[in-house]
Design an enzyme around this catalytic site. Structure first.
Site, short mmCIF file in Angstrom:
data_model
loop_
_atom_site.label_atom_id
_atom_site.label_comp_id
_atom_site.label_asym_id
_atom_site.label_seq_id
_atom_site.Cartn_x
_atom_site.Cartn_y
_atom_site.Cartn_z
N HIS A 187 6.59 126.62 41.91
CA HIS A 187 6.58 128.09 41.82
C HIS A 187 6.16 128.57 40.43
O HIS A 187 6.95 129.24 39.73
CB HIS A 187 7.95 128.65 42.21
CG HIS A 187 7.89 130.10 42.63
ND1 HIS A 187 8.77 130.64 43.52
CD2 HIS A 187 7.05 131.11 42.29
CE1 HIS A 187 8.49 131.93 43.70
NE2 HIS A 187 7.44 132.23 42.96
N ILE A 188 4.92 128.24 40.06
CA ILE A 188 4.43 128.63 38.72
C ILE A 188 3.27 129.62 38.79
O ILE A 188 2.52 129.77 37.83
CB ILE A 188 4.02 127.39 37.89
CG1 ILE A 188 2.94 126.56 38.62
CG2 ILE A 188 5.23 126.52 37.55
CD1 ILE A 188 2.28 125.52 37.71
N GLU A 218 14.09 127.21 47.53
CA GLU A 218 13.80 126.69 46.19
C GLU A 218 15.07 126.67 45.36
O GLU A 218 15.87 127.60 45.47
CB GLU A 218 12.77 127.59 45.49
CG GLU A 218 11.42 127.56 46.16
CD GLU A 218 10.45 128.55 45.54
OE1 GLU A 218 10.77 129.12 44.47
OE2 GLU A 218 9.37 128.77 46.11
N ARG A 266 5.32 132.97 49.60
CA ARG A 266 6.74 132.66 49.78
C ARG A 266 6.89 131.53 50.79
O ARG A 266 6.21 131.51 51.82
CB ARG A 266 7.51 133.89 50.30
CG ARG A 266 7.83 134.94 49.25
CD ARG A 266 8.80 134.43 48.18
NE ARG A 266 9.15 135.44 47.20
CZ ARG A 266 8.55 135.60 46.02
NH1 ARG A 266 7.55 134.81 45.67
NH2 ARG A 266 8.97 136.53 45.17
C1 DGY Z 1 6.89 137.01 42.15
O1 DGY Z 1 6.66 137.74 41.18
O2 DGY Z 1 7.30 137.43 43.22
C2 DGY Z 1 6.64 135.55 41.97
O3 DGY Z 1 6.96 134.80 43.05
C3 DGY Z 1 7.29 135.05 40.71
O4 DGY Z 1 6.34 135.28 39.77
#
Ligand code: DGY
Length: 322
Positions: free
Chosen positions: A287-288, A269, A240
């Protein structure tokens, strides 16, 4: 035939997930797929007993408390649930569920990609090639630190941290970790435990953040802690954005104290700190971490499993606030 429970789904989801949701529920869809603001979230949930949401929506205390009485469950399409005030939900008797396990491998793959992408200067290499500036093979161009025999420090040795450790060992890295508590030997698998983050940082030539963001660890990686890393360290964040003090990391990337960073997550984001774009040593992704076809299907189906359990009168397997 008993009436299907009404659920509100905040975003468009993979086909298989939408098909199962439509089959089993009376679904209120967000046809536009726009990220809804608090008032729109509350209004769209007016008929719903359940909500299937994503990390894009913020369910702060005021929003949760403003939800209609009939809302019983919020299932988030993510393992992280820092976008939901789970205490407020518990206060309202709303169960919150997440999607652990199913995205572990995909996210660990991406952490490894960030580690390699940052250290091997993939962004710079791509930019040079695509701009038509590749002139010749060069013995001293685009050099970065190798992995073999170096130390990777992992902050947060949960499922994803451990899956990253497994991959990193195959690349010849020694694993050190900092975690709230020491793991059992079988899970630790020879990794060196540091009760204090501050003792791990000086040995971490590579550092990966793999812990959830909480109220207690905002800006965990600040100027002081970055300063404890060895000069030329590589930092990876696939957890994060809240864990990183952007001012401090950007300064360290500019000074060269941190050789490179591989970042898949950011504060605010998608309105991330645009100063990163000017840094050639920042390998950036939007964020992939969990974005494999299989993983995204599994995440959605896991949300539905939780909703199904709840509406069948069972405790949802992935409840985080009960
Ligand atoms: C999550 O699951 O927390 C990710 O950041 C998104 O896949």
């Amino acid at each position: 035939m008993p009436q299907k429970p009404v659920i509100f789904v905040t975003r468009r989801l993979p086909e298989a997930v939408e098909a199962r949701a439509s089959r089993d529920y009376d679904v209120v869809w967000n046809e536009t797929d726009a990220v809804l603001q608090p008032r729109e979230l509350v209004a769209s949930a007016s008929r719903a007993r359940g909500i299937l949401t994503c990390p894009t929506e913020r369910w702060d205390r005021e929003v949760v408390l403003a939800l209609p009485e009939r809302v019983e469950i919020i299932a988030t399409f993510s393992v992280g649930f820092d976008h939901i005030d789970v205490q407020a939900a518990a206060q309202r008797g709303i169960v919150v569920t997440n999607t652990p396990d199913v995205l572990t491998e995909a996210t660990a793959d991406l952490a490894m990609l960030c580690l390699l992408g940052a250290s091997r200067r993939v962004h710079e290499a791509q930019a040079m090639l695509r701009a038509g500036n590749w002139q010749r093979w060069n013995p001293v161009e685009l050099l970065g630190p190798g992995l073999q025999g170096k130390t990777l420090g992992i902050v947060g040795m949960g499922r994803i941290g451990r899956a990253l450790a497994t991959r990193a060992r195959a690349f010849g890295l020694h694993i050190h970790y900092h975690n709230r508590s020491r793991l059992a030997p079988g899970l630790e698998a020879g990794a060196t435990y540091h009760e204090a983050l501050e003792t791990m940082l000086p040995v971490a030539e590579f550092l990966s953040l793999n812990c959830p963001a909480t109220a207690d660890n905002l800006d965990l990686l600040d100027e002081t802690r970055l300063g404890l890393l060895p000069k030329g360290a590589v930092v990876v964040n696939t957890a994060r954005g809240a864990l990183v003090d952007d001012d401090a990391l950007i300064a360290a990337l500019k000074s060269g104290h941190i050789a490179a960073a591989g970042l898949d997550v950011f504060k605010n984001e998608p309105a991330f700190d645009k100063r990163y774009l000017d840094l050639p040593n920042a390998f950036l992704l939007p964020h992939i971490g969990s974005s494999t076809i299989e993983t995204r299907d599994a995440m959605g189906l896991r949300c539905l499993d939780n909703l199904d359990a709840h509406f069948a009168g069972r405790s949802p397997p992935d409840a985080v606030n009960r």
